[in-house]
Design an enzyme around this catalytic site. Sequence first.
Site, short mmCIF file in Angstrom:
data_model
loop_
_atom_site.label_atom_id
_atom_site.label_comp_id
_atom_site.label_asym_id
_atom_site.label_seq_id
_atom_site.Cartn_x
_atom_site.Cartn_y
_atom_site.Cartn_z
N THR A 6 -46.95 20.42 40.71
CA THR A 6 -46.95 19.94 42.09
C THR A 6 -47.09 18.42 42.04
O THR A 6 -46.12 17.72 41.83
CB THR A 6 -48.06 20.61 42.92
OG1 THR A 6 -49.31 20.53 42.22
CG2 THR A 6 -47.73 22.07 43.17
N LYS A 32 -51.30 23.99 35.17
CA LYS A 32 -50.97 22.93 36.11
C LYS A 32 -52.23 22.58 36.88
O LYS A 32 -53.14 23.39 37.06
CB LYS A 32 -49.83 23.32 37.05
CG LYS A 32 -50.08 24.51 37.96
CD LYS A 32 -50.79 24.22 39.27
CE LYS A 32 -50.02 23.23 40.09
NZ LYS A 32 -50.78 22.94 41.37
N THR A 47 -54.20 25.75 43.16
CA THR A 47 -54.24 24.32 42.86
C THR A 47 -54.35 24.12 41.36
O THR A 47 -53.67 23.28 40.79
CB THR A 47 -55.42 23.66 43.59
OG1 THR A 47 -55.17 23.73 44.99
CG2 THR A 47 -55.56 22.21 43.21
N GLU A 134 -54.93 12.97 39.77
CA GLU A 134 -54.15 12.15 40.71
C GLU A 134 -54.60 10.70 40.68
O GLU A 134 -55.76 10.39 40.98
CB GLU A 134 -54.29 12.73 42.12
CG GLU A 134 -53.57 14.05 42.29
CD GLU A 134 -53.75 14.68 43.64
OE1 GLU A 134 -52.97 15.58 43.98
OE2 GLU A 134 -54.68 14.29 44.37
N ASN A 257 -53.15 11.01 48.45
CA ASN A 257 -53.79 11.94 49.38
C ASN A 257 -53.76 11.49 50.83
O ASN A 257 -54.27 12.21 51.70
CB ASN A 257 -55.23 12.20 48.90
CG ASN A 257 -55.27 13.13 47.71
OD1 ASN A 257 -55.09 14.33 47.85
ND2 ASN A 257 -55.46 12.55 46.52
#
Length: 262
Positions: A6, A32, A47, A134, A257
């Site tokens: 993702t 992931k 997630t 991230e 985000n």
Amino acid sequence: ASSILTTDMRPKLAFEECEIGSKKIKISAIAKGSGMIAPNLNGDHATMLAFIFTDANIPSVVLRGLLSRNINTTFNAITVDGDTSTNDAVMIFATGKVKNSKIYNILDPKLKGFEKALHNVMLNLSKQIVADGEGAKKFITINVTKARSSQGAKNIAFSVANSPLVKTAIGGGDPNYGRILAAIGKTQENIFVNNLTIKFGKFTVVENGQQIDNYNEELVKEYMKWDAIEINIELNMGKNNFTVYTCDFTKEYININTDYRN
């Protein structure tokens, strides 16, 4: 591995070989995960997803036990942003292709090598998820040692790992140990401050609860430029340890985000 990405920047794979008796066994795994990472798994809980495969002939009840026994120091020892997803999962599958000697229970000594290889695969994937957090620029290892209990060590390690103040300081290369002290204190764990030692890597900054006399912040700042940072917290109260793996907070994390639905 590529098809389930993702916000991940790269696929995550791990592989190990071991033996059960005289038979060579393979363990392959993919995962992931990049954001909303703070797993709280009980062994079989998208997630964060991880799929582990082995060609060994091991009963499902034994596999489940091995997974549960190794989850606490791997997938349950990582955090990117402290937000636990509702649908994290780690799964293990055995094809039974290799006709190794029969395994009757989780205590079978023939499983020693297999369990070590399984733990290596799980820890490898866990670290890859953190490294691909991230917006992350730095991989952070937080070691809490010499605690009264492993749960107390875990509470402190996660408090430091999930502190936005700590994570942004590290992202900015600032060895602000006051933020670490605050994160330790807010756990309300019963510690002796005068016993406390804090190190950034090999550099001691706090000893016996006080900043060391010859503290050289410029030297520590050079260390903070590294891509991998260790924070070592010695409580000097017992024999229990816990390690948590996390990453820094950067402006890119905020960008990802805030713009993710645009």
